[in-house]
Design an enzyme around this catalytic site. Structure first.
Site, short mmCIF file in Angstrom:
data_model
loop_
_atom_site.label_atom_id
_atom_site.label_comp_id
_atom_site.label_asym_id
_atom_site.label_seq_id
_atom_site.Cartn_x
_atom_site.Cartn_y
_atom_site.Cartn_z
N ASP A 10 0.88 -1.16 0.00
CA ASP A 10 0.00 0.00 0.00
C ASP A 10 0.93 1.22 0.00
O ASP A 10 2.12 1.12 0.32
CB ASP A 10 -0.89 -0.03 1.25
CG ASP A 10 -1.73 1.21 1.39
OD1 ASP A 10 -2.37 1.61 0.41
OD2 ASP A 10 -1.71 1.81 2.48
N ASP A 12 -0.16 5.11 0.84
CA ASP A 12 -0.41 6.11 1.89
C ASP A 12 -0.34 5.44 3.26
O ASP A 12 -1.13 4.54 3.56
CB ASP A 12 -1.81 6.72 1.69
CG ASP A 12 -1.95 7.46 0.36
OD1 ASP A 12 -1.10 8.29 0.06
OD2 ASP A 12 -2.92 7.19 -0.36
#
Ligand code: BG6
Ligand code: MG
Length: 216
Positions: A10, A12
């Protein structure tokens, strides 16, 4: 020999310190709409795509808008977020992010990014990480956002690696759910009480013990 052939990240809150910038941009919009929106409320938005996040905030305030007005509001929030992105630099990588990706590559893993953010390619460029990955998924091209597994499966497909041979890293509950649904090994970054379903959780990216994961 490790059973893993790929690492999927991922963006953020895992590689870049951008989760706060998303929160600040949403809170600015919520303030303008007269909706109280706290950091606690924001936890449920992490990992959700832009329109799902907006719908959640409007529901908090008991407000409803037409599709056109919602698109305008989402674009306004994105403008606020992009103001923050324009100020970012490699200093906004989360501590340990480049080292973790570098170690994964050195261990022979193929690496990809599975972010719900349509700004992912621009942000990765901005913080100097774009060239590190074999594949960056297009959040706009998947049918269903997290917690559906689509974006993680788009990465494993593109890398040519079966899901069971993928390690995937997430800081959001919706993301962990997506990884588990994809049949991958879920590594949580953050609070294990929030990231239920992760096989193992580390408090932050710099604490990830990749050699131990590769033996798992
Ligand atoms: C996710 C973030 O990575 O991307 C969410 O956790 C954000 O907070 C989502 O809303 C969508 O991002 P963007 O940049 O497409 O609005
Ligand atoms: Mg995240």
């Amino acid at each position: 020999m490790s059973r893993f052939d790929a690492a999927i990240f991922d963006l953020d809150g895992v590689l870049v310190d951008s989760a706060k910038a998303h929160f600040v941009a949403w809170r600015r919009l919520a303030d303008e709409l007269g909706i109280a929106f706290t950091e606690h409320d924001n936890e449920a938005l992490k990992g959700l795509d832009r329109m799902a996040s907006l719908r959640t905030i409007l529901a908090l305030g008991g407000q409803a808008f037409s599709d056109d007005a919602m698109a305008t509001l989402a674009a306004r929030k994105n403008g606020y977020y992009l103001e923050a992105v324009a100020r970012m630099s490699p200093a906004d990588q989360l501590p340990g992010a480049a080292a973790l990706v570098g170690s994964a590559k050195a261990a022979g893993l193929r690496c990809a990014v599975a972010s719900a953010s349509r700004n992912a390619p621009a942000l990765l460029e901005r913080v100097g990480l774009a060239s590190e990955f074999d594949f960056i998924a297009d959040a706009g091209a998947v049918a269903h956002g997290k917690p559906a597994p689509d974006i993680f499966l788009a990465c494993s497909d593109a890398l040519g690696v079966v899901p069971a041979a993928c390690l995937a890293f997430e800081d959001a509950a919706a993301g962990i759910e997506a990884i588990v649904a994809a049949g991958m090994f879920a590594v949580g970054i953050g609070d294990p009480a929030i990231l239920k379903g992760a096989r193992i959780t580390f408090p932050d990216t710099s604490a990830v013990d990749l050699p131990a994961l590769l033996r798992a």
